[in-house]
Motif scaffolding. Structure first.
Motif, PDB file in Angstrom:
ATOM      1  N   VAL A 112       0.867  -1.171   0.000  1.00 20.52           N
ATOM      2  CA  VAL A 112       0.000   0.000   0.000  1.00 20.52           C
ATOM      3  C   VAL A 112       0.906   1.224   0.000  1.00 20.52           C
ATOM      4  O   VAL A 112       1.929   1.249   0.695  1.00 20.52           O
ATOM      5  CB  VAL A 112      -0.930   0.021   1.235  1.00 20.52           C
ATOM      6  CG1 VAL A 112      -1.711   1.313   1.308  1.00 20.52           C
ATOM      7  CG2 VAL A 112      -1.880  -1.162   1.198  1.00 20.52           C
ATOM      8  N   HIS A 113       0.513   2.216  -0.771  1.00 19.58           N
ATOM      9  CA  HIS A 113       1.289   3.446  -0.900  1.00 19.58           C
ATOM     10  C   HIS A 113       0.535   4.630  -0.325  1.00 19.58           C
ATOM     11  O   HIS A 113      -0.688   4.587  -0.203  1.00 19.58           O
ATOM     12  CB  HIS A 113       1.590   3.718  -2.381  1.00 19.58           C
ATOM     13  CG  HIS A 113       2.348   2.614  -3.037  1.00 19.58           C
ATOM     14  ND1 HIS A 113       1.726   1.484  -3.533  1.00 19.58           N
ATOM     15  CD2 HIS A 113       3.665   2.446  -3.253  1.00 19.58           C
ATOM     16  CE1 HIS A 113       2.641   0.666  -4.033  1.00 19.58           C
ATOM     17  NE2 HIS A 113       3.823   1.238  -3.878  1.00 19.58           N
ATOM     18  N   ILE A 114       1.289   5.659  -0.039  1.00 19.91           N
ATOM     19  CA  ILE A 114       0.694   6.920   0.394  1.00 19.91           C
ATOM     20  C   ILE A 114       1.596   8.053  -0.079  1.00 19.91           C
ATOM     21  O   ILE A 114       2.826   7.920  -0.074  1.00 19.91           O
ATOM     22  CB  ILE A 114       0.477   6.943   1.930  1.00 19.91           C
ATOM     23  CG1 ILE A 114      -0.504   8.037   2.319  1.00 19.91           C
ATOM     24  CG2 ILE A 114       1.780   7.050   2.678  1.00 19.91           C
ATOM     25  CD1 ILE A 114      -1.056   7.888   3.731  1.00 19.91           C
ATOM     26  N   MET A 115       0.982   9.126  -0.548  1.00 17.92           N
ATOM     27  CA  MET A 115       1.712  10.326  -0.978  1.00 17.92           C
ATOM     28  C   MET A 115       1.587  11.367   0.130  1.00 17.92           C
ATOM     29  O   MET A 115       0.532  11.481   0.755  1.00 17.92           O
ATOM     30  CB  MET A 115       1.102  10.915  -2.253  1.00 17.92           C
ATOM     31  CG  MET A 115       1.119  10.021  -3.466  1.00 17.92           C
ATOM     32  SD  MET A 115       2.734   9.851  -4.250  1.00 17.92           S
ATOM     33  CE  MET A 115       3.136  11.520  -4.712  1.00 17.92           C
ATOM     34  N   SER A 116       2.656  12.129   0.341  1.00 17.22           N
ATOM     35  CA  SER A 116       2.596  13.142   1.381  1.00 17.22           C
ATOM     36  C   SER A 116       3.638  14.218   1.172  1.00 17.22           C
ATOM     37  O   SER A 116       4.738  13.941   0.697  1.00 17.22           O
ATOM     38  CB  SER A 116       2.816  12.504   2.754  1.00 17.22           C
ATOM     39  OG  SER A 116       2.787  13.486   3.761  1.00 17.22           O
ATOM     40  N   GLY A 117       3.274  15.414   1.568  1.00 15.86           N
ATOM     41  CA  GLY A 117       4.224  16.514   1.626  1.00 15.86           C
ATOM     42  C   GLY A 117       4.846  16.623   3.012  1.00 15.86           C
ATOM     43  O   GLY A 117       5.754  17.423   3.235  1.00 15.86           O
ATOM     44  N   GLY A 131      10.681   7.811  -2.705  1.00 15.01           N
ATOM     45  CA  GLY A 131      11.288   8.940  -3.406  1.00 15.01           C
ATOM     46  C   GLY A 131      10.273  10.043  -3.615  1.00 15.01           C
ATOM     47  O   GLY A 131       9.124   9.944  -3.188  1.00 15.01           O
ATOM     48  N   ASP A 132      10.723  11.090  -4.272  1.00 16.73           N
ATOM     49  CA  ASP A 132       9.835  12.202  -4.617  1.00 16.73           C
ATOM     50  C   ASP A 132       9.312  11.976  -6.027  1.00 16.73           C
ATOM     51  O   ASP A 132      10.093  11.670  -6.933  1.00 16.73           O
ATOM     52  CB  ASP A 132      10.579  13.536  -4.543  1.00 16.73           C
ATOM     53  CG  ASP A 132      10.920  13.924  -3.113  1.00 16.73           C
ATOM     54  OD1 ASP A 132      10.383  13.318  -2.181  1.00 16.73           O
ATOM     55  OD2 ASP A 132      11.733  14.853  -2.946  1.00 16.73           O
ATOM     56  N   GLU A 141       5.716  15.279  -4.496  1.00 17.44           N
ATOM     57  CA  GLU A 141       5.501  14.875  -3.108  1.00 17.44           C
ATOM     58  C   GLU A 141       6.239  13.570  -2.872  1.00 17.44           C
ATOM     59  O   GLU A 141       6.631  12.880  -3.806  1.00 17.44           O
ATOM     60  CB  GLU A 141       4.011  14.713  -2.806  1.00 17.44           C
ATOM     61  CG  GLU A 141       3.288  16.032  -2.746  1.00 17.44           C
ATOM     62  CD  GLU A 141       1.976  15.964  -1.976  1.00 17.44           C
ATOM     63  OE1 GLU A 141       1.627  14.881  -1.462  1.00 17.44           O
ATOM     64  OE2 GLU A 141       1.326  17.006  -1.907  1.00 17.44           O
ATOM     65  N   GLN A 142       6.381  13.240  -1.607  1.00 14.19           N
ATOM     66  CA  GLN A 142       7.043  12.006  -1.225  1.00 14.19           C
ATOM     67  C   GLN A 142       6.096  10.823  -1.415  1.00 14.19           C
ATOM     68  O   GLN A 142       4.906  10.934  -1.150  1.00 14.19           O
ATOM     69  CB  GLN A 142       7.438  12.056   0.247  1.00 14.19           C
ATOM     70  CG  GLN A 142       8.404  13.166   0.580  1.00 14.19           C
ATOM     71  CD  GLN A 142       8.573  13.256   2.075  1.00 14.19           C
ATOM     72  OE1 GLN A 142       9.523  12.690   2.610  1.00 14.19           O
ATOM     73  NE2 GLN A 142       7.650  13.919   2.745  1.00 14.19           N
ATOM     74  N   LEU A 143       6.654   9.725  -1.867  1.00 15.77           N
ATOM     75  CA  LEU A 143       5.900   8.481  -2.008  1.00 15.77           C
ATOM     76  C   LEU A 143       6.438   7.492  -0.983  1.00 15.77           C
ATOM     77  O   LEU A 143       7.652   7.295  -0.869  1.00 15.77           O
ATOM     78  CB  LEU A 143       6.040   7.915  -3.419  1.00 15.77           C
ATOM     79  CG  LEU A 143       5.357   6.572  -3.697  1.00 15.77           C
ATOM     80  CD1 LEU A 143       3.844   6.678  -3.509  1.00 15.77           C
ATOM     81  CD2 LEU A 143       5.684   6.080  -5.098  1.00 15.77           C
ATOM     82  N   PHE A 144       5.507   6.880  -0.230  1.00 19.24           N
ATOM     83  CA  PHE A 144       5.843   5.895   0.789  1.00 19.24           C
ATOM     84  C   PHE A 144       5.128   4.583   0.472  1.00 19.24           C
ATOM     85  O   PHE A 144       4.094   4.575  -0.178  1.00 19.24           O
ATOM     86  CB  PHE A 144       5.388   6.381   2.168  1.00 19.24           C
ATOM     87  CG  PHE A 144       6.073   7.627   2.626  1.00 19.24           C
ATOM     88  CD1 PHE A 144       7.257   7.562   3.340  1.00 19.24           C
ATOM     89  CD2 PHE A 144       5.536   8.869   2.335  1.00 19.24           C
ATOM     90  CE1 PHE A 144       7.894   8.711   3.765  1.00 19.24           C
ATOM     91  CE2 PHE A 144       6.170  10.029   2.757  1.00 19.24           C
ATOM     92  CZ  PHE A 144       7.350   9.949   3.477  1.00 19.24           C
TER      93      PHE A 144
END
Length: 156
Positions: A112-117, A131-132, A141-144
């Motif tokens: 599962v991924h999440i994007m965040s600033g 990474g960004d 934004e950052q990807l986790f």
């Protein structure tokens, strides 16, 4: 007592969550309310909502794509994570994230991924920085990512 619901559009509380999202002070809430009311969710995609005394107090989504540009192949995302101000500090974000990861696992997804600033926010839940990446809005934004097999049944 907090109740968490994994909802599709047939859920009896779907509209109350859409109304809560629309009225929240976070601008993205209006976008989520529109998406919920327009029937754009795929069959397996869900809104995870937190309720206190039968009223929505928070939400997030689990969808194929979030704000990541479609040129990237990563999929299944937690998005639209929001907890009402009066209910913050009670670990509702963590509980909704855990519920979303568990649901993703039951659908056969391994990650599962999440994007965040935000820096340092999702790592505390076990997400790893990839990474960004460019978003659909043209910014980065950052990807986790988190492994559903490892975290689905464990506390975050």
């Amino acid at each position: 007592m907090t109740q968490l619901c994994v909802m599709d559009s047939s859920h009896e509380k779907w509209e109350s969550v859409a109304a809560f999202a629309e009225s929240c002070p976070w601008g993205a809430g209006k976008t989520l309310a529109h998406l919920m009311r327009s029937g754009t969710f795929k069959d397996w995609e869900r809104v995870i909502a937190a309720f206190e005394n039968k009223s929505p107090v928070g939400f997030c989504t689990l969808t194929e794509k979030d704000e990541l540009d479609t040129k990237y192949s990563y999929c299944v995302f937690i998005g639209f994570l929001y907890v009402g101000e009066a209910h913050r500090g009670n670990r509702l974000s963590e509980k909704m994230i855990r519920k979303a990861i568990k649901y993703a696992s039951t659908c056969g997804y391994k990650k599962v991924h999440i994007m965040s600033g935000e820096k340092g926010l999702y790592e505390k839940y076990g997400f790893e920085y990839i990474g960004d990446f460019e978003t659909i809005y043209g910014n980065c934004e950052q990807l986790f990512v988190i492994d559903t097999e490892y975290k689905a049944g464990e506390p975050l």
